[in-house]
Design an enzyme around this catalytic site. Structure first.
Site, PDB file in Angstrom:
ATOM      1  N   HIS A  46       0.871  -1.183   0.000  1.00  0.00           N
ATOM      2  CA  HIS A  46       0.000   0.000   0.000  1.00  0.00           C
ATOM      3  C   HIS A  46       0.902   1.226   0.000  1.00  0.00           C
ATOM      4  O   HIS A  46       1.752   1.371   0.877  1.00  0.00           O
ATOM      5  CB  HIS A  46      -0.882  -0.012   1.246  1.00  0.00           C
ATOM      6  CG  HIS A  46      -1.634   1.254   1.456  1.00  0.00           C
ATOM      7  ND1 HIS A  46      -2.341   1.875   0.444  1.00  0.00           N
ATOM      8  CD2 HIS A  46      -1.805   2.033   2.560  1.00  0.00           C
ATOM      9  CE1 HIS A  46      -2.915   2.978   0.922  1.00  0.00           C
ATOM     10  NE2 HIS A  46      -2.600   3.095   2.190  1.00  0.00           N
ATOM     11  N   HIS A 103       1.184   5.693  -1.052  1.00  0.00           N
ATOM     12  CA  HIS A 103       0.476   6.918  -1.438  1.00  0.00           C
ATOM     13  C   HIS A 103       1.284   7.549  -2.572  1.00  0.00           C
ATOM     14  O   HIS A 103       1.531   8.753  -2.560  1.00  0.00           O
ATOM     15  CB  HIS A 103       0.334   7.878  -0.263  1.00  0.00           C
ATOM     16  CG  HIS A 103      -0.751   7.516   0.697  1.00  0.00           C
ATOM     17  ND1 HIS A 103      -1.667   8.419   1.175  1.00  0.00           N
ATOM     18  CD2 HIS A 103      -1.078   6.338   1.258  1.00  0.00           C
ATOM     19  CE1 HIS A 103      -2.505   7.805   2.019  1.00  0.00           C
ATOM     20  NE2 HIS A 103      -2.154   6.547   2.091  1.00  0.00           N
ATOM     21  N   ASP A 160       1.418  -4.688 -20.667  1.00  0.00           N
ATOM     22  CA  ASP A 160       2.425  -5.667 -20.250  1.00  0.00           C
ATOM     23  C   ASP A 160       2.090  -6.243 -18.880  1.00  0.00           C
ATOM     24  O   ASP A 160       2.602  -7.299 -18.506  1.00  0.00           O
ATOM     25  CB  ASP A 160       3.810  -4.999 -20.167  1.00  0.00           C
ATOM     26  CG  ASP A 160       4.491  -4.910 -21.528  1.00  0.00           C
ATOM     27  OD1 ASP A 160       4.168  -5.728 -22.402  1.00  0.00           O
ATOM     28  OD2 ASP A 160       5.348  -4.022 -21.701  1.00  0.00           O
ATOM     29  N   HIS A 207      -8.597   7.745  -1.781  1.00  0.00           N
ATOM     30  CA  HIS A 207      -7.535   7.331  -0.879  1.00  0.00           C
ATOM     31  C   HIS A 207      -6.212   7.155  -1.657  1.00  0.00           C
ATOM     32  O   HIS A 207      -5.556   8.156  -1.929  1.00  0.00           O
ATOM     33  CB  HIS A 207      -7.997   6.051  -0.151  1.00  0.00           C
ATOM     34  CG  HIS A 207      -7.083   5.556   0.916  1.00  0.00           C
ATOM     35  ND1 HIS A 207      -7.484   4.660   1.884  1.00  0.00           N
ATOM     36  CD2 HIS A 207      -5.778   5.792   1.165  1.00  0.00           C
ATOM     37  CE1 HIS A 207      -6.468   4.397   2.687  1.00  0.00           C
ATOM     38  NE2 HIS A 207      -5.433   5.073   2.273  1.00  0.00           N
ATOM     39  N   TYR A 265       8.713 -13.514 -22.549  1.00  0.00           N
ATOM     40  CA  TYR A 265       9.434 -12.405 -21.929  1.00  0.00           C
ATOM     41  C   TYR A 265      10.174 -12.931 -20.713  1.00  0.00           C
ATOM     42  O   TYR A 265       9.653 -13.754 -19.971  1.00  0.00           O
ATOM     43  CB  TYR A 265       8.459 -11.305 -21.496  1.00  0.00           C
ATOM     44  CG  TYR A 265       9.139 -10.093 -20.917  1.00  0.00           C
ATOM     45  CD1 TYR A 265       9.489  -9.010 -21.728  1.00  0.00           C
ATOM     46  CD2 TYR A 265       9.452 -10.035 -19.568  1.00  0.00           C
ATOM     47  CE1 TYR A 265      10.117  -7.898 -21.197  1.00  0.00           C
ATOM     48  CE2 TYR A 265      10.084  -8.925 -19.025  1.00  0.00           C
ATOM     49  CZ  TYR A 265      10.422  -7.870 -19.847  1.00  0.00           C
ATOM     50  OH  TYR A 265      11.054  -6.763 -19.307  1.00  0.00           O
TER      51      TYR A 265
END
Lengths: 232, 232, 232, 232
Positions: free
Chosen positions: A97, A99, A122, A171, A229
């Site tokens: 998480h 910001h 991708d 948020h 890839y």
């Protein structure tokens, strides 16, 4: 007097240290966790501690009921959100998480990030989803748990391993992956995609999504059955 | 021959050094002060000296009438603004004035920064206020003192500890806190919020404020009576 | 076998090294010169050499007719522009030409940078001027010399010491000062002002100039007769 | 047991390392190759390997039919695009593919970058071209090979040495040059031009191209017969 969870805590710690290195959050914002699914516990950043002050042993080990199993510090205030995601989304080994600035800009705009290009394709084959804004009732109940529920609601018809990131409206983003390291990687990818999409939109108000066939192709060469890839 | 205020000056010095580290001002722009409320003095950056040339002993100690008590250098030209704020706003232990790029962009637009998201709500529960533009008469009187008055006017019905930052219209931001360290932290938060809000506005012209209940929740989990963010 | 102009070359060299340090140009873009007005010569960056490969002795010393007086390398291709400015604008001790990103963005928009705030007013009291676009005839004649003339034309009714910077339309900025060091400082200030103005304009299409009295006040506290910014 | 292509691989390796140094891609995005035209082979980054983990010996040497000639790792997934370009565009010694942020923003907008200023004209005399979006049929055939064809189609009436860069619509930029080092240099120039053009467009919706005569002049002083930029 070693820690029973040393390796797990070290993995969580390493992944947390990537947050400031990659410029994905300032000060103490953000948190990463690493899951030990066999043991049914995850290690997470302690709340409000600066990244450069963290040692691996500061990580807090929490079980899937949100109870601290090891560690003397208070776990991240977002711990229950991580818990809800680990309990309900299959195959997650880590959650990040942040910001991060551009992804948060989109979350504040309450808009999914349109799939404008192959950098995006991708990594996932749809717009980066944005949850609904949380209702006042949900906020009253159990905020961090409800943040998890908000994300689950948004993923009701989605495969979280195919779409390993989300914007929580008003948020900020959450990203995840098979490991904590991969979760931070996805958080970094999300921030870059968010910035590119901001630029594209700034250049023209008529930007359109990549054609479906091209989206599929890019995703499959990295993640499909005959992916080519990367190594091995 | 020690300094009576060594510890205060060191605190001010440390906080000033955070300004360039956090990218909150270039060259000599900006200044931070630290208050010793018992002694009724504050230590502040000397005027026009580059951050990387500062030593702790260059800090100038000034009393609450603006008179230099210790130090051979000229204090920041904004010293009277700091003085007015310390004299009138309760609980301030430090003040940071920067010309950080995005916050200054908003100050120049003469607009408060809308509370678009939880990064903002984690720190304050309203838009980041913007003062009125200073009248010609006030400029004539005592400019830096009037800058303080401008801020006071804007905070007539505000709690400065709940809203620890302000944009001075046409000028730049001021931030404060219980300590100089916290003041610079708030200046850093302000710059990040300012950048996020700029991005949100660039993505959509229809961005709206976060719902009140969500604002309260985020603020209270960090600052309320039963706050649970951070340690202890 | 010392250089007669060692000190001058070292000053020019130091100032050139500030260009990449301050992020004012990539690769070999940009160039700074330092004038020895008594000797009637200036030292300037050699053409097309990367900043991190420069030694002080690579600087080329040129007289005010543009003839190389000392040095084995070819001087900057913009040397004649510097020459024209030194010959015609009084009091210049250094000139910095960059392609800094935001200032160049404004130059390409062919618009002066509006005086939106005190960061700008701390350094000059008017919009940062932008020249006219060069005519085809002038391009044919002697391009770099005409770039100087373009700037002179723009400064016909301006005091170059009060307005130490300019945007060349469709090209990039020039800044100057009493020394090469000050010229680079002004180039850095210009880039920051250009970025702030871009942000302000992005936030609102109704941004207005700072009131005249406030402009004067900020400029005078730094540059006026009774300036009180800085030391001494 | 030395490598027959050590020098070629070292050149490719050095050029790849410039990608993160110049901020032209995050994680493993992007790839650079270096051609040995006499030997008919090129060295290219291995697929999906992080830049800071690369050693020169990890470079994969591939011939112009796309067959690996030396190396144990899988070459970049974009290898066939490089191959097509080397086979069809004369004079290329290196190719750089990045996902640099602003250039990718333009590619996603599917718009050429207008020639707004001399930073651009110093390097090429036209807008930076943008290919058409690839058709579903082409995607089905051989995607990376078709990416090369897309670029060739776009360069049907262009001189690739005069226009050493292109945007692939919905994807990202490719740049090239007489060497791998020069290719990365051009990729860096492209990103800077892309950012400047974004800023110019943000300032005004009425930005116009530089006059032709000025474009020619800037290009020729660097690249024309009587070029006078740089040394020698």
């Amino acid at each position: 007097m070693g820690s029973k969870y040393r390796e797990l805590k070290e993995r969580a710690w390493e992944a947390n240290r990537e947050i400031p290195r990659r410029g994905l959050a300032i000060f103490t914002f953000g948190n990463v966790s690493a899951l030990d699914s066999a043991a049914g516990v995850f290690a997470i950043k302690p709340s409000g501690v600066a990244y450069d002050k963290l040692s691996w042993d500061d990580m807090v080990v929490v079980d899937l009921d949100g109870k601290t199993v090891e560690g003397t510090l208070r776990p991240s205030s977002d711990t229950k959100t991580h818990m809800v995601l680990y309990r309900n989304l299959r195959g997650l080994g880590g959650i990040a998480h942040t910001h991060s600035t551009y992804a948060t800009g989109w979350a504040q705009a309450r808009l999914p990030i349109p799939l404008y290009g192959t950098t995006h394709a991708d990594h996932l084959t749809e717009d980066i989803p944005c949850t609904a804004v949380m209702s006042d009732e949900a906020v009253e109940r159990d905020y961090e748990l409800e943040t998890g529920n908000q994300i689950l609601e948004c993923f009701r018809n989605r495969n979280p391993l195919h779409t390993p990131m989300v914007l929580v409206a008003g948020h900020a983003p959450f990203a995840w992956g098979e490991s904590a390291e991969k979760a931070v990687y996805n958080a970094g990818v999300l921030e870059e995609i968010a910035k590119m999409a901001f630029i594209t939109r700034g250049i023209t108000s008529e930007a359109v999504r990549l054609p479906d066939r091209l989206i599929r192709k890019h995703f499959e060469r990295k993640h499909g059955k005959s992916a080519y890839y990367g190594q091995k």
